[in-house]
Design a protein around this motif. Structure first.
Motif, PDB file in Angstrom:
ATOM      1  N   SER A 135      10.655 -70.771 -18.453  1.00 23.23           N
ATOM      2  CA  SER A 135       9.818 -71.093 -17.296  1.00 23.23           C
ATOM      3  C   SER A 135       8.720 -70.066 -17.073  1.00 23.23           C
ATOM      4  N   THR A 136       8.765 -68.912 -17.767  1.00 22.27           N
ATOM      5  CA  THR A 136       7.788 -67.856 -17.533  1.00 22.27           C
ATOM      6  C   THR A 136       6.757 -67.754 -18.651  1.00 22.27           C
ATOM      7  N   THR A 184      12.490 -72.574 -10.216  1.00 23.33           N
ATOM      8  CA  THR A 184      11.874 -73.226  -9.059  1.00 23.33           C
ATOM      9  C   THR A 184      10.644 -74.030  -9.472  1.00 23.33           C
ATOM     10  N   LYS A 185      10.149 -73.790 -10.676  1.00 20.45           N
ATOM     11  CA  LYS A 185       9.052 -74.562 -11.250  1.00 20.45           C
ATOM     12  C   LYS A 185       9.485 -75.054 -12.627  1.00 20.45           C
ATOM     13  N   ARG A 217       6.343 -76.373 -18.509  1.00 18.26           N
ATOM     14  CA  ARG A 217       5.257 -77.313 -18.766  1.00 18.26           C
ATOM     15  C   ARG A 217       5.662 -78.448 -19.704  1.00 18.26           C
ATOM     16  N   ILE A 225       6.407 -81.688 -17.824  1.00 19.13           N
ATOM     17  CA  ILE A 225       5.447 -82.337 -16.953  1.00 19.13           C
ATOM     18  C   ILE A 225       4.928 -83.608 -17.625  1.00 19.13           C
ATOM     19  N   CYS A 231      16.265 -81.655  -9.803  1.00 23.03           N
ATOM     20  CA  CYS A 231      14.992 -81.116 -10.286  1.00 23.03           C
ATOM     21  C   CYS A 231      14.211 -80.482  -9.135  1.00 23.03           C
ATOM     22  N   GLN A 268      11.034 -79.985  -8.965  1.00 20.37           N
ATOM     23  CA  GLN A 268       9.738 -80.645  -8.799  1.00 20.37           C
ATOM     24  C   GLN A 268       9.813 -82.069  -9.352  1.00 20.37           C
TER      25      GLN A 268
END
Length: 290
Positions: free
Chosen positions: A9-10, A41-42, A45, A48, A231, A233
Motif C-alpha cells: 500500500s506504500t 486504509t487506502k 492502486r 482501483i 474494504c 474504499q
C-alpha cells in the motif's frame, strides 16, 4: 526471525510499475485478507477499477427486475410438474441465463456449513493458508487472490480457493482441515443436482435427457469459494468485475450478507440472497455446445 512482508500500500505511485506491484502483492501469499489484517486504509492502486467498469446499478432506478424463480417441488413425483419446470428452465435460460432454484434437495445445514467453511478457511492465520497459496492450476487445491492477477486490467477485492473434484478423484487429505469434511459432502449433493440439471436442460432443448451428459458435460467439476474482506474504499473497486463464466453452468451458493448483480437487456438487476435457494448461471460452454 521471519522477515516482514512488503507493504504494497506504500508503493510510490508517481513511478507506478503495475507488474512489480502485482508481484509484491502475490509474493506475500496473504491475499486481500492480508492487506486488511495489516490495517490498510487506502487500497493499493492495482485494485482501483476504472470508473466505467464500476457501473453495476440500473440505468433507471424506476426499473425493477429480478431473475426467474424455479421451484423443483414435485419434480420426481408429478409428470405435469416436471414438464412445467422444463418449460420454465427453457424460458429462464433463453431470456436471462440465470434463475433462482428452490427445493433443490441440498440440505440447508450442508449449505450453511459450506459457507461457514469458506469463512473459516480465509480467517485462519496467514502461515496456515500460505501453504496452499499457488498459481499452479494442476493442483487439486488452489488458493490465491485473482486467478488472472497478472492479466486483468484491475484486481478484484477478493480471495478464492478452488478444489478440483472431477474427473480425477480427490483425496480428502489434500484439503485443509477446515474443508476436509464438508467439501466432499457438499460436492456429493451438488454433483447429483448438476446431473439433474443437465437432464432438464437437455429436455428443454427437445433432446434425450442423457444428451448433455453423454457429451461429457458432467465430467469436469470444481468447487470454488470466494471471500470478500471488508474494504476501506469500496467505491473504488469491485469484488468481481463484469464477466461471463466459461463453463457449462455454475451453481451459486450465496452468503446472506453477499450481493450479486446480473446484466439483462442493458439493465443491472440485483440478486439478493434468499436462504435455502441456489442461483444457476448458464455458462458459455453450454451455449456453444448447443
Amino acid at each position: 526471525m521471519a522477515s516482514r512482508a512488503p507493504d504494497v500500500s506504500t508503493i510510490n505511485t508517481s513511478d507506478y510499475d503495475r507488474q512489480k506491484e502485482l508481484k509484491l502483492f502475490d509474493d506475500t501469499k496473504a491475499g486481500v485478507k492480508g492487506l486488511v489484517d495489516r490495517g490498510v486504509t487506502k487500497i493499493p492502486r492495482i485494485f482501483i477499477t476504472p470508473s466505467d467498469g464500476r457501473i453495476t446499478k440500473p440505468v433507471s432506478e424506476d426499473v425493477q427486475m429480478d431473475i426467474p424463480v424455479i421451484d423443483f417441488k414435485g419434480i420426481d413425483k408429478n409428470v405435469n410438474a416436471r414438464n412445467r419446470i422444463v418449460e420454465e428452465i427453457r424460458d429462464a435460460s433463453e431470456t436471462w441465463g440465470f434463475f433462482r432454484l428452490l427445493n433443490h434437495g441440498i440440505p440447508l445445514s450442508v449449505m450453511d456449513e459450506m459457507i461457514e467453511a469458506v469463512r473459516r478457511f480465509n480467517e485462519q492465520p496467514h502461515e496456515v493458508k500460505a501453504q496452499y497459496y499457488t498459481r499452479d492450476r494442476t493442483n487439486k487445491m488452489v488458493y490465491n487472490s485473482n486467478f488472472d492477477l497478472y492479466q486483468a486490467p484491475a484486481t478484484n477485492w477478493r480471495d478464492t480457493f478452488f478444489v478440483s473434484m472431477a474427473p480425477d478423484d480427490l483425496n480428502p487429505d489434500e484439503l485443509p482441515v477446515v474443508l476436509r469434511k464438508i467439501v466432499p459432502e457438499y460436492a456429493k449433493h451438488v454433483l447429483g443436482l448438476g446431473t439433474k440439471l443437465l437432464e432438464l436442460l437437455s429436455e428443454a432443448l427437445g433432446l434425450n435427457p442423457s444428451h448433455l451428459k453423454d457429451m461429457d458435460c458432467a465430467e469436469g467439476f470444481a468447487i470454488g469459494g470466494h471471500y470478500y474482506p471488508a474494504c476501506p474504499q469500496p467505491e473504488l473497486t469491485l469484488g468481481a468485475t463484469k464477466h461471463s463464466d466459461n463453463n457449462f453452468f455454475t451453481i451459486l451458493l450465496q452468503d446472506q450478507r453477499g450481493g450479486l448483480q446480473v446484466l439483462n437487456q442493458n439493465q443491472w438487476a440485483s440478486v439478493s440472497p434468499v436462504q435455502g435457494s441456489l442461483v444457476i448461471n448458464i455458462g458459455e460452454f453450454l451455449q456453444a455446445s448447443i
